[in-house]
Design a protein around this motif. Structure first.
Motif, mmCIF file in Angstrom:
data_model
loop_
_atom_site.group_PDB
_atom_site.id
_atom_site.type_symbol
_atom_site.label_atom_id
_atom_site.label_comp_id
_atom_site.label_asym_id
_atom_site.label_seq_id
_atom_site.Cartn_x
_atom_site.Cartn_y
_atom_site.Cartn_z
ATOM 1 N N GLY A 61 21.738 46.205 45.778
ATOM 2 C CA GLY A 61 22.586 47.193 45.121
ATOM 3 C C GLY A 61 23.469 47.969 46.071
ATOM 4 O O GLY A 61 24.561 48.398 45.701
ATOM 5 N N GLY A 62 23.004 48.191 47.312
ATOM 6 C CA GLY A 62 23.824 48.924 48.277
ATOM 7 C C GLY A 62 25.123 48.186 48.554
ATOM 8 O O GLY A 62 26.221 48.751 48.439
ATOM 9 N N SER A 63 24.998 46.920 48.904
ATOM 10 C CA SER A 63 26.196 46.113 49.131
ATOM 11 C C SER A 63 26.940 45.881 47.819
ATOM 12 O O SER A 63 28.175 45.851 47.781
ATOM 13 N N GLY A 64 26.179 45.736 46.711
ATOM 14 C CA GLY A 64 26.797 45.513 45.408
ATOM 15 C C GLY A 64 27.608 46.709 44.939
ATOM 16 O O GLY A 64 28.690 46.552 44.360
ATOM 17 N N TRP A 65 27.087 47.914 45.174
ATOM 18 C CA TRP A 65 27.833 49.123 44.797
ATOM 19 C C TRP A 65 29.101 49.247 45.616
ATOM 20 O O TRP A 65 30.155 49.622 45.097
ATOM 21 N N ALA A 66 29.016 48.968 46.916
ATOM 22 C CA ALA A 66 30.212 49.024 47.758
ATOM 23 C C ALA A 66 31.240 48.001 47.263
ATOM 24 O O ALA A 66 32.447 48.268 47.242
ATOM 25 N N TYR A 67 30.752 46.835 46.862
ATOM 26 C CA TYR A 67 31.630 45.773 46.364
ATOM 27 C C TYR A 67 32.305 46.195 45.058
ATOM 28 O O TYR A 67 33.511 46.018 44.878
ATOM 29 N N SER A 68 31.531 46.744 44.125
ATOM 30 C CA SER A 68 32.032 47.028 42.780
ATOM 31 C C SER A 68 32.652 48.414 42.637
ATOM 32 O O SER A 68 33.628 48.593 41.908
ATOM 33 N N ASN A 69 32.063 49.409 43.335
ATOM 34 C CA ASN A 69 32.484 50.803 43.122
ATOM 35 C C ASN A 69 32.989 51.499 44.377
ATOM 36 O O ASN A 69 33.302 52.687 44.336
ATOM 37 N N GLY A 70 33.049 50.782 45.471
ATOM 38 C CA GLY A 70 33.639 51.334 46.680
ATOM 39 C C GLY A 70 32.901 52.537 47.233
ATOM 40 O O GLY A 70 31.673 52.547 47.355
ATOM 41 N N SER A 71 33.655 53.604 47.524
ATOM 42 C CA SER A 71 33.116 54.779 48.214
ATOM 43 C C SER A 71 32.042 55.524 47.431
ATOM 44 O O SER A 71 31.293 56.310 48.017
ATOM 45 N N ALA A 72 31.950 55.287 46.134
ATOM 46 C CA ALA A 72 30.892 55.937 45.351
ATOM 47 C C ALA A 72 29.516 55.588 45.888
ATOM 48 O O ALA A 72 28.558 56.354 45.725
#
Length: 495
Positions: A61-72
């Motif tokens: 999820g850490g890499s996935g969040w950066a991928y999908s939601n960027g700086s959030a």
């Protein structure tokens, strides 16, 4: 059988062996099973708390969040570091009270702090509701990691089943000791994997980390800033504060605190753990790199960003090592989760209906609860559990409804008694659950409300209402108790 699968199975076998052997030389009783007889030093506490940070949700999820939601995604290291800072003052208070009153679980802590069996039951079941989605996410993440890293040789369902069986075996045998020893293997491996990938991939594809962000700025500039609405600054700040206070109230982290041998151990960890949390940034680097190198992942597939990029970049044996690290990021946190949830149910429920039960009976019941929790989580994993994906986002919102009762409990103030604590917690939890089901926002009631207020995390709003209800009920019931005592005293004088 490919080399990746061999490495993953070998790691799983080692984890099972370590988990079983962890009780060597120890006579297992409830205290030993739940909190290691409150004898864990700085290293084990460090690894166990860190183990609750580096889960499959973080790994994927850490890499996935950066991928999908960027700086959030940066809310994750921000709230964890703030949680450690707060813990320097908060956690020793919890530990001292627990040590003095021989407490081994979170429900027992609230029960004895407020002298309320009803509150103990409420906390036990809220803890379970908050834990099950996390366990499901770990099992699902485990299935994804093994299926992807084995190049499809093992299905997600089989991988999740094997993981559930491994955890069930070594937790029922070793309790928290199996988790502690496996945490050593996990953190050594995750340290190597995350740093290596987080440095190698940006340099391999872009020539460096600055160049990586320059490439993202060109292709997807919105990924490097917070949104104006949704994952905006108010959401970011409120979520950090909410999760920071809730971090040590998650049942598994609370149990780790109770297992420490001294206050000094906990304070040392409060100082050193923020440095370890910085490693999360390397997972984000991989996610940002995947925006360029693995475009087109939509929705939940964004969580595959790290694995897809690794498989695209390296030979199978390297993929196997990454998969093995991912496997351990599921097994270690899940083992602490199910153990803490089981002991919480035993002390917050079974012990109340069977107060004269022996230590052996309590240990047996705790182990049965371990199997029950694993079974429940496994069923949701197999059947999909789509509603739990929403509930997982709200889990911190649920568990942080215990924060007001905990904070007021430090000071023994008239502004929070057991009636107010229960009323406030149930009100806050109701708001969070209603939001999870309906996606309720403040704008639903106040259509013209500014987006800056509407974006505030609903769990944060629930805590404000929780405090207002808790304090009001406490003051009203205090006044009623005073009046009743006065009436009884007056009758006694007249008689």
């Amino acid at each position: 059988m490919n080399s990746a699968l061999i490495i993953i199975f070998f790691t799983a076998a080692i984890a099972l062996f370590i988990g079983i052997r962890a009780t060597r030389g120890k006579e297992m009783n409830v205290d030993e099973f739940a909190v290691g007889n409150k004898g864990f030093g700085t290293l084990f506490i460090f690894l166990l708390i860190a183990g609750e940070v580096y889960t499959t949700f973080t790994f994927l999820g850490g890499s996935g969040w950066a991928y999908s939601n960027g700086s959030a995604a940066y809310y994750v290291p921000a709230y964890i570091c703030l949680a450690y800072v707060l813990s320097y003052w908060m956690v020793p208070k919890i530990w001292r009270f627990a040590k003095k009153n021989d407490i081994i679980s979170q429900p027992q802590y609230f029960l004895k702090n407020y002298n309320s069996k009803a509150l103990g039951v409420v906390v036990a079941f809220i803890g379970l509701i908050a834990l099950v989605p996390y366990i499901v996410i770990q099992f699902k993440g485990l299935g994804i990691i093994v299926a992807e890293a084995s190049y499809g040789a093992i299905s997600p369902l089989i991988a999740s089943t094997i993981g559930a069986v491994i955890v069930a075996i070594y937790v029922t045998i070793s309790g928290i000791h199996g988790s502690a020893w496996n945490a050593i293997l996990k953190d050594i491996l995750i340290l190597f994997v995350i740093i290596f990938l987080g440095v190698y991939i940006p340099y391999h594809y872009f020539g460096g980390i600055p160049q990586l962000f320059e490439a993202v700025q060109t292709v997807k500039p919105e990924a490097l800033t917070l949104a104006n609405e949704g994952f905006s600054t108010p959401w970011f700040v409120s979520t950090i504060v909410l999760n920071a206070f809730g971090f040590y109230l998650l049942p598994q982290t609370f149990s780790v605190v109770l297992s420490a041998k001294s206050e000094r151990t906990l304070k040392k960890n409060a100082i050193t753990l923020p440095l370890y949390t910085i490693l999360l940034l390397f997972a984000f680097f991989i996610g940002f790199a995947a925006i360029i190198q693995v475009p087109g992942l939509q929705g939940a597939d964004g969580d595959l960003a790290l694995l897809r990029l690794v498989m695209q970049t390296f030979d199978p044996w390297v993929v196997g090592i990454v998969g093995a690290a991912g496997l351990l990021t599921a097994l270690v946190p899940v083992s602490v989760m199910v153990m803490s949830g089981a002991v919480g149910l035993m002390t917050g429920f079974y012990q109340l209906i069977r107060p004269n039960s022996s230590d052996r009976q309590q240990l047996t019941v705790s182990k049965l609860f371990v199997l029950l929790i694993i079974l429940i989580a496994y069923i949701f994993t197999v059947t999909g559990g789509n509603a739990l994906a929403v509930l997982n986002i709200m889990s911190y919102g649920l568990i942080t409804q215990l924060v007001p009762a905990m904070m007021f409990g430090f000071f023994k103030t008239k502004y929070m008694n057991k009636y107010g604590a229960i009323a406030g917690i149930l009100t806050g939890v109701s708001i969070v659950l209603f939001n999870a089901v309906t996606s309720f926002k403040l704008a639903t009631i106040f259509p013209n409300i500014p987006s800056a207020i509407n974006d505030i995390n609903i769990g944060f709003v629930a805590i404000v209402v929780n405090i207002l209800i808790g304090v009001s009920v406490s003051l009203l019931t205090n006044a009623a108790i005073v009046r009743e005592n006065a009436r009884v005293a007056k009758e006694a004088v007249n008689n």
